[in-house]
Enzyme design. Structure first.
Site, PDB file in Angstrom:
ATOM      1  N   HIS A  13       0.832  -1.199   0.000  1.00 26.50           N
ATOM      2  CA  HIS A  13       0.000   0.000   0.000  1.00 26.50           C
ATOM      3  C   HIS A  13       0.869   1.254   0.000  1.00 26.50           C
ATOM      4  O   HIS A  13       2.061   1.230   0.338  1.00 26.50           O
ATOM      5  CB  HIS A  13      -0.945  -0.005   1.204  1.00 26.50           C
ATOM      6  CG  HIS A  13      -0.247   0.077   2.534  1.00 26.50           C
ATOM      7  ND1 HIS A  13       0.342   1.229   3.016  1.00 26.50           N
ATOM      8  CD2 HIS A  13      -0.051  -0.853   3.489  1.00 26.50           C
ATOM      9  CE1 HIS A  13       0.861   1.013   4.203  1.00 26.50           C
ATOM     10  NE2 HIS A  13       0.645  -0.251   4.517  1.00 26.50           N
TER      11      HIS A  13
ATOM     12  N   GLU B 178      -1.412  -7.183   7.871  1.00 29.09           N
ATOM     13  CA  GLU B 178      -0.083  -6.926   8.420  1.00 29.09           C
ATOM     14  C   GLU B 178       0.112  -7.702   9.720  1.00 29.09           C
ATOM     15  O   GLU B 178      -0.844  -8.086  10.391  1.00 29.09           O
ATOM     16  CB  GLU B 178       0.093  -5.421   8.660  1.00 29.09           C
ATOM     17  CG  GLU B 178       1.471  -4.992   9.157  1.00 29.09           C
ATOM     18  CD  GLU B 178       2.620  -5.398   8.229  1.00 29.09           C
ATOM     19  OE1 GLU B 178       2.880  -6.626   8.113  1.00 29.09           O
ATOM     20  OE2 GLU B 178       3.258  -4.502   7.642  1.00 29.09           O
TER      21      GLU B 178
ATOM     22  N   ARG C 214       6.974  -9.105   2.742  1.00 28.59           N
ATOM     23  CA  ARG C 214       8.331  -9.657   2.753  1.00 28.59           C
ATOM     24  C   ARG C 214       8.339 -11.054   3.370  1.00 28.59           C
ATOM     25  O   ARG C 214       9.064 -11.946   2.914  1.00 28.59           O
ATOM     26  CB  ARG C 214       9.269  -8.707   3.495  1.00 28.59           C
ATOM     27  CG  ARG C 214       9.632  -7.475   2.660  1.00 28.59           C
ATOM     28  CD  ARG C 214      10.568  -6.544   3.401  1.00 28.59           C
ATOM     29  NE  ARG C 214       9.847  -5.747   4.380  1.00 28.59           N
ATOM     30  CZ  ARG C 214      10.371  -5.307   5.518  1.00 28.59           C
ATOM     31  NH1 ARG C 214      11.616  -5.625   5.843  1.00 28.59           N
ATOM     32  NH2 ARG C 214       9.655  -4.570   6.348  1.00 28.59           N
TER      33      ARG C 214
END
Length: 239
Positions: A16, A103, A185
């Site tokens: 984002h 997240e 990641r």
């Protein structure tokens, strides 16, 4: 890039755009924060360059899209791929908003900066032998490395099943993920079957795009895609 590579399904991962908390270095997990004006511009710029018929991220090539349910990810998705990009009705069936790609839950560290987290942990007598590492140690009151790995592995399994029928080309088989910096990641590491705490340094700027795929057109050889063939679209390429 071989013809086989060009036909092999890809997974596009998009972070984002900028938020106020991310800009100031505050850990942002479950808190629902909007994009800044700069963040929205980052995503719109990315979309203008890579999204569209004959471009690297062609909406007609997408078999499915997974989006984090946080506002900043939803807005990024809207800016990256407006409804008009999809053309035919029924595209909503290809979009899943899922906590699997939310997240990392930072728990007690939500909204803190790195130095503040270190100070907090040291005040509790933690990290006397080694410095805190989120990949390895997780977050108090939040998620552990295993919890993050487990939910990402479930998503990766779903993606493999979506893409399995498309390994030799044919109809659209690409997948798009729109989510957050740290979890993406982590996702890239798990994609190539590395542990989340593996020492594989990676960067993914706000509004940036990375690409994952498979070697040799083989579903059992997931790989990082370090580069795409950039060529002018021919008329036959545009659907």
């Amino acid at each position: 890039m071989s013809d086989r590579d060009a036909r092999t399904p890809r997974v596009f991962i998009v972070r984002h755009g900028e938020t106020d908390w991310a800009k100031s270095g505050r850990y942002t997990g479950t808190t629902d924060i909007e994009l800044t004006k700069v963040g929205a511009a980052q995503v719109s710029s990315t979309a203008a360059m890579i999204v569209g018929a004959g471009k690297p991220l062609d909406p007609s090539s997408l078999a499915h899209i997974f989006v984090s349910p946080r506002k900043r990810a939803r807005k990024t998705f809207e800016l990256l791929l407006p409804q008009s990009s999809f053309g035919a009705a029924g595209w909503e069936e290809r979009v899943t908003y899922t906590e699997h790609i939310a997240e990392w839950d930072y728990g007690d560290y939500e909204g803190l900066k790195f130095a503040e987290i270190i100070q907090l942990r040291q005040g509790k007598g933690l990290d006397r032998e080694r410095e805190w590492n989120i990949w390895r140690d997780g977050c108090e009151g939040g998620e552990s490395m295993k919890q993050v790995s487990d939910r990402l592995d479930k998503l990766i399994s779903q993606i493999r099943e979506i893409q399995r029928p498309h390994m030799n080309g044919g109809e659209a088989g690409n997948v798009l993920l729109v989510a957050h910096g740290l979890v993406l990641r982590c996702f890239a590491k798990r994609w190539i079957r590395y542990s989340v705490d593996s020492p594989l340094p990676m960067m993914l700027a706000p509004g940036a795009v990375a690409v994952l795929s498979y070697k040799n057109g083989n579903i059992d050889e997931p790989a990082l895609c370090l580069g795409l063939e950039l060529r002018k679209a021919e008329p036959s390429d545009v659907i």
